[in-house]
Design a protein around this motif. Structure first.
Motif, PDB file in Angstrom:
ATOM      1  N   ARG A  88       0.829  -1.198   0.000  1.00 31.09           N
ATOM      2  CA  ARG A  88       0.000   0.000   0.000  1.00 31.09           C
ATOM      3  C   ARG A  88       0.870   1.257   0.000  1.00 31.09           C
ATOM      4  NH1 ARG A  88      -4.493   1.752   4.615  1.00 31.09           N
ATOM      5  NH2 ARG A  88      -5.155   3.704   3.594  1.00 31.09           N
ATOM      6  N   THR A  89       0.441   2.266  -0.748  1.00 35.49           N
ATOM      7  CA  THR A  89       1.054   3.590  -0.706  1.00 35.49           C
ATOM      8  C   THR A  89       0.026   4.572  -0.170  1.00 35.49           C
ATOM      9  OG1 THR A  89       2.542   3.153  -2.560  1.00 35.49           O
ATOM     10  CG2 THR A  89       2.065   5.458  -2.071  1.00 35.49           C
ATOM     11  N   LEU A  90       0.429   5.349   0.822  1.00 39.17           N
ATOM     12  CA  LEU A  90      -0.482   6.311   1.435  1.00 39.17           C
ATOM     13  C   LEU A  90       0.091   7.719   1.241  1.00 39.17           C
ATOM     14  CD1 LEU A  90      -2.164   5.756   4.898  1.00 39.17           C
ATOM     15  CD2 LEU A  90      -1.669   8.031   4.005  1.00 39.17           C
ATOM     16  N   PRO A  91      -0.550   8.552   0.402  1.00 40.60           N
ATOM     17  CA  PRO A  91      -0.018   9.890   0.143  1.00 40.60           C
ATOM     18  C   PRO A  91      -0.455  10.898   1.200  1.00 40.60           C
ATOM     19  CG  PRO A  91      -1.919   9.496  -1.245  1.00 40.60           C
ATOM     20  CD  PRO A  91      -1.708   8.234  -0.442  1.00 40.60           C
ATOM     21  N   LEU A  92       0.460  11.760   1.601  1.00 38.90           N
ATOM     22  CA  LEU A  92       0.160  12.865   2.504  1.00 38.90           C
ATOM     23  C   LEU A  92       0.323  14.160   1.711  1.00 38.90           C
ATOM     24  CD1 LEU A  92       0.803  10.495   4.501  1.00 38.90           C
ATOM     25  CD2 LEU A  92       1.578  12.249   6.097  1.00 38.90           C
ATOM     26  N   PRO A  93      -0.763  14.766   1.283  1.00 43.99           N
ATOM     27  CA  PRO A  93      -0.680  15.954   0.432  1.00 43.99           C
ATOM     28  C   PRO A  93      -0.089  17.142   1.176  1.00 43.99           C
ATOM     29  CG  PRO A  93      -2.932  15.603   1.151  1.00 43.99           C
ATOM     30  CD  PRO A  93      -2.158  14.400   1.597  1.00 43.99           C
ATOM     31  N   GLY A  94       0.444  18.061   0.399  1.00 43.52           N
ATOM     32  CA  GLY A  94       1.038  19.258   0.993  1.00 43.52           C
ATOM     33  C   GLY A  94       1.540  20.203  -0.064  1.00 43.52           C
ATOM     34  N   ALA A  95       2.664  20.839   0.206  1.00 43.66           N
ATOM     35  CA  ALA A  95       3.173  21.898  -0.667  1.00 43.66           C
ATOM     36  C   ALA A  95       3.550  21.375  -2.042  1.00 43.66           C
ATOM     37  CB  ALA A  95       4.388  22.551  -0.023  1.00 43.66           C
ATOM     38  N   SER A  96       3.288  22.195  -3.062  1.00 42.83           N
ATOM     39  CA  SER A  96       3.682  21.919  -4.444  1.00 42.83           C
ATOM     40  C   SER A  96       3.798  23.252  -5.164  1.00 42.83           C
ATOM     41  CB  SER A  96       2.638  21.036  -5.150  1.00 42.83           C
ATOM     42  OG  SER A  96       2.864  21.013  -6.546  1.00 42.83           O
ATOM     43  N   SER A  97       4.923  23.485  -5.817  1.00 45.33           N
ATOM     44  CA  SER A  97       5.089  24.742  -6.550  1.00 45.33           C
ATOM     45  C   SER A  97       4.094  24.858  -7.696  1.00 45.33           C
ATOM     46  CB  SER A  97       6.521  24.862  -7.079  1.00 45.33           C
ATOM     47  OG  SER A  97       6.823  23.800  -7.963  1.00 45.33           O
ATOM     48  N   VAL A  98       3.665  23.716  -8.219  1.00 44.30           N
ATOM     49  CA  VAL A  98       2.725  23.716  -9.349  1.00 44.30           C
ATOM     50  C   VAL A  98       1.403  24.348  -8.934  1.00 44.30           C
ATOM     51  CG1 VAL A  98       1.448  22.261 -10.965  1.00 44.30           C
ATOM     52  CG2 VAL A  98       3.818  21.690 -10.363  1.00 44.30           C
ATOM     53  N   THR A  99       0.746  23.778  -7.938  1.00 43.45           N
ATOM     54  CA  THR A  99      -0.554  24.300  -7.521  1.00 43.45           C
ATOM     55  C   THR A  99      -0.422  25.649  -6.816  1.00 43.45           C
ATOM     56  OG1 THR A  99      -0.382  22.912  -5.544  1.00 43.45           O
ATOM     57  CG2 THR A  99      -1.678  22.064  -7.392  1.00 43.45           C
ATOM     58  N   THR A 100       0.704  25.882  -6.162  1.00 43.96           N
ATOM     59  CA  THR A 100       0.907  27.175  -5.507  1.00 43.96           C
ATOM     60  C   THR A 100       0.850  28.309  -6.514  1.00 43.96           C
ATOM     61  OG1 THR A 100       2.251  26.221  -3.735  1.00 43.96           O
ATOM     62  CG2 THR A 100       2.551  28.560  -4.180  1.00 43.96           C
ATOM     63  N   LEU A 101       1.566  28.168  -7.635  1.00 48.06           N
ATOM     64  CA  LEU A 101       1.585  29.249  -8.619  1.00 48.06           C
ATOM     65  C   LEU A 101       0.277  29.326  -9.399  1.00 48.06           C
ATOM     66  CD1 LEU A 101       3.201  31.566  -9.753  1.00 48.06           C
ATOM     67  CD2 LEU A 101       4.110  30.024 -11.492  1.00 48.06           C
ATOM     68  N   VAL A 102      -0.313  28.180  -9.742  1.00 46.69           N
ATOM     69  CA  VAL A 102      -1.593  28.208 -10.454  1.00 46.69           C
ATOM     70  C   VAL A 102      -2.626  28.989  -9.641  1.00 46.69           C
ATOM     71  CG1 VAL A 102      -3.542  26.784 -11.214  1.00 46.69           C
ATOM     72  CG2 VAL A 102      -1.215  26.133 -11.823  1.00 46.69           C
ATOM     73  N   SER A 103      -2.616  28.814  -8.312  1.00 40.02           N
ATOM     74  CA  SER A 103      -3.600  29.497  -7.476  1.00 40.02           C
ATOM     75  C   SER A 103      -3.416  31.010  -7.486  1.00 40.02           C
ATOM     76  CB  SER A 103      -3.518  28.970  -6.041  1.00 40.02           C
ATOM     77  OG  SER A 103      -2.347  29.431  -5.381  1.00 40.02           O
ATOM     78  N   ALA A 104      -2.206  31.465  -7.809  1.00 39.55           N
ATOM     79  CA  ALA A 104      -1.922  32.901  -7.802  1.00 39.55           C
ATOM     80  C   ALA A 104      -1.837  33.493  -9.205  1.00 39.55           C
ATOM     81  CB  ALA A 104      -0.612  33.168  -7.064  1.00 39.55           C
ATOM     82  N   ALA A 105      -2.083  32.685 -10.228  1.00 35.67           N
ATOM     83  CA  ALA A 105      -1.914  33.159 -11.605  1.00 35.67           C
ATOM     84  C   ALA A 105      -3.124  33.909 -12.132  1.00 35.67           C
ATOM     85  CB  ALA A 105      -1.592  31.982 -12.524  1.00 35.67           C
ATOM     86  N   GLY A 106      -4.289  33.715 -11.516  1.00 37.86           N
ATOM     87  CA  GLY A 106      -5.482  34.414 -11.991  1.00 37.86           C
ATOM     88  C   GLY A 106      -5.926  33.960 -13.365  1.00 37.86           C
ATOM     89  N   LEU A 107      -5.897  32.658 -13.597  1.00 41.40           N
ATOM     90  CA  LEU A 107      -6.327  32.142 -14.896  1.00 41.40           C
ATOM     91  C   LEU A 107      -7.808  32.431 -15.081  1.00 41.40           C
ATOM     92  CD1 LEU A 107      -4.477  28.703 -14.839  1.00 41.40           C
ATOM     93  CD2 LEU A 107      -3.687  30.901 -15.735  1.00 41.40           C
ATOM     94  N   ARG A 108      -8.156  32.965 -16.226  1.00 36.94           N
ATOM     95  CA  ARG A 108      -9.531  33.377 -16.483  1.00 36.94           C
ATOM     96  C   ARG A 108     -10.459  32.176 -16.548  1.00 36.94           C
ATOM     97  NH1 ARG A 108      -6.654  36.140 -20.258  1.00 36.94           N
ATOM     98  NH2 ARG A 108      -7.423  34.741 -21.882  1.00 36.94           N
ATOM     99  N   ALA A 109     -11.703  32.397 -16.135  1.00 35.33           N
ATOM    100  CA  ALA A 109     -12.709  31.333 -16.147  1.00 35.33           C
ATOM    101  C   ALA A 109     -13.781  31.642 -17.181  1.00 35.33           C
ATOM    102  CB  ALA A 109     -13.327  31.180 -14.764  1.00 35.33           C
ATOM    103  N   ASP A 110     -13.371  31.929 -18.414  1.00 31.80           N
ATOM    104  CA  ASP A 110     -14.336  32.337 -19.431  1.00 31.80           C
ATOM    105  C   ASP A 110     -14.422  31.349 -20.594  1.00 31.80           C
ATOM    106  OD1 ASP A 110     -11.851  32.743 -20.507  1.00 31.80           O
ATOM    107  OD2 ASP A 110     -12.157  34.847 -21.045  1.00 31.80           O
ATOM    108  N   GLY A 111     -14.046  30.107 -20.363  1.00 32.49           N
ATOM    109  CA  GLY A 111     -14.132  29.105 -21.429  1.00 32.49           C
ATOM    110  C   GLY A 111     -14.032  27.714 -20.848  1.00 32.49           C
ATOM    111  N   PRO A 112     -14.371  26.686 -21.643  1.00 31.81           N
ATOM    112  CA  PRO A 112     -14.381  25.310 -21.125  1.00 31.81           C
ATOM    113  C   PRO A 112     -13.014  24.806 -20.686  1.00 31.81           C
ATOM    114  CG  PRO A 112     -14.635  25.339 -23.519  1.00 31.81           C
ATOM    115  CD  PRO A 112     -14.782  26.745 -23.052  1.00 31.81           C
ATOM    116  N   GLN A 113     -11.940  25.386 -21.213  1.00 27.57           N
ATOM    117  CA  GLN A 113     -10.594  24.941 -20.861  1.00 27.57           C
ATOM    118  C   GLN A 113      -9.907  25.871 -19.862  1.00 27.57           C
ATOM    119  OE1 GLN A 113      -8.995  22.167 -21.848  1.00 27.57           O
ATOM    120  NE2 GLN A 113     -10.791  21.458 -22.940  1.00 27.57           N
TER     121      GLN A 113
END
Length: 319
Positions: free
Chosen positions: A135-160
């Protein structure tokens, strides 16, 4: 941002970790994949603190780096409890970890920073554990990927708009890097990239080909001298050149989605759409888009976006 907390600062956190996470089940013979801070040590989770104290051994990308982190967190582990598992020995070292797991030990895996297996070692170790029926048990936490995406302000004006592609590190060789970046131009969704300081200027030169497409730069995320800025991709090299400080530290980048006007159906006439549909019936998406662009003269970006939209519509209809 304040200075990093000291080991003494984590005394209450370690107690809180025992109280908050201690009553949970931590099965033996399990690999615990633990995310660690990408800069600010205060980003460690309570569950990570608890697991790093109770496991029998900690596999890590760099034993010296991990020992320093553990001591900063107020956790004492002997050198014998630390196992080196990095990109150069992961396949062989994974088997040693599997043997420990089969004996019923709990083993945690940490990379130098962030979430293991995301442009860091760890994937081969997890695969070896899975192949052994463990068994593998993941403990989520810090990630530069999601950290920057959350601060990028990607527009929500289309399906993608809310989707993004994780591209990781660009190739080191100039020709391969240029081809890599050129391939990204056909992707209408946001793209997340990582880069080291000694190669960031070369990547900036390559990204200039993306023109006015917005680029959010994350430098030294969560650290004392964190820097987040959004500029057109062609202006990235100039942004770096404005200060020597801007060329230092670890980078995460988000190339924003193509504007809807550049990726919509309106850029693709009926004839090009028919060509694309015929090719998609026989070929993988990228090959079909490339040939349709050559045959029709329609923009490759718009064709690719249209192909993705058709695929999503088909998936929705079949649901």
């Amino acid at each position: 941002m304040n200075a990093l907390p000291s080991a003494a600062s984590f005394g209450a956190a370690l107690q809180a970790a025992r109280e908050a996470a201690g009553s949970q089940d931590y099965p033996a013979g399990t690999l615990y994949v633990v995310a660690t801070p990408i800069g600010n040590r205060a980003d460690i989770t309570l569950r990570a603190l608890h697991v790093l104290q109770i496991v029998d051994a900690i596999a890590c990308e760099d034993t010296r780096h991990t020992q320093q982190l553990l001591r900063a967190l107020g956790i004492e582990r002997s050198p014998a409890q630390l196992i080196a598992v990095h990109q150069h020995n992961e396949s062989g070292a994974a088997q040693a970890v599997v043997e420990r797991l089969l004996r019923g030990e709990r083993v945690a895996y940490v990379s130098d920073a962030g979430t293991p297996g995301v442009s860091d070692p760890g994937a081969r170790l997890v695969d070896a554990a899975r192949a052994a029926g463990l068994r593998t048990l993941p403990l989520p936490g810090a990630s530069s990927v999601t950290t920057l995406v959350s601060a990028a302000g990607l527009r929500a004006d289309g399906p993608q708009a809310s989707a993004f592609v994780f591209a990781g590190f660009a190739p080191a060789k100039a020709a391969e890097r240029a081809a890599f970046v050129q391939g990204l131009a056909a992707e209408p969704r946001a793209i997340v990239l990582l880069e080291a300081p000694h190669r960031i200027e070369a990547l900036a030169q390559s990204l200039a080909a993306a023109g006015d497409r917005l680029l959010t730069i994350g430098r030294e995320l969560t650290k004392q001298f964190e820097d987040i800025a959004t500029v057109p991709a062609h202006a990235f090299a100039g942004w770096l050149a404005e200060s020597p400080q801007r060329r230092r530290g670890e980078f995460a980048l988000v190339l924003h989605p193509l504007p809807a006007t550049a990726a919509g159906d309106g850029a693709v006439d009926a004839s090009a759409q028919r060509t694309l549909r015929l090719l998609l019936a026989e070929l993988p998406t990228k090959s079909a888009v490339r040939l349709a662009a050559e045959i029709s003269g329609a923009p490759r970006n718009a064709l690719y976006a249209l192909a993705l939209q058709w695929r999503e519509d088909a998936d929705d209809d079949g649901a």
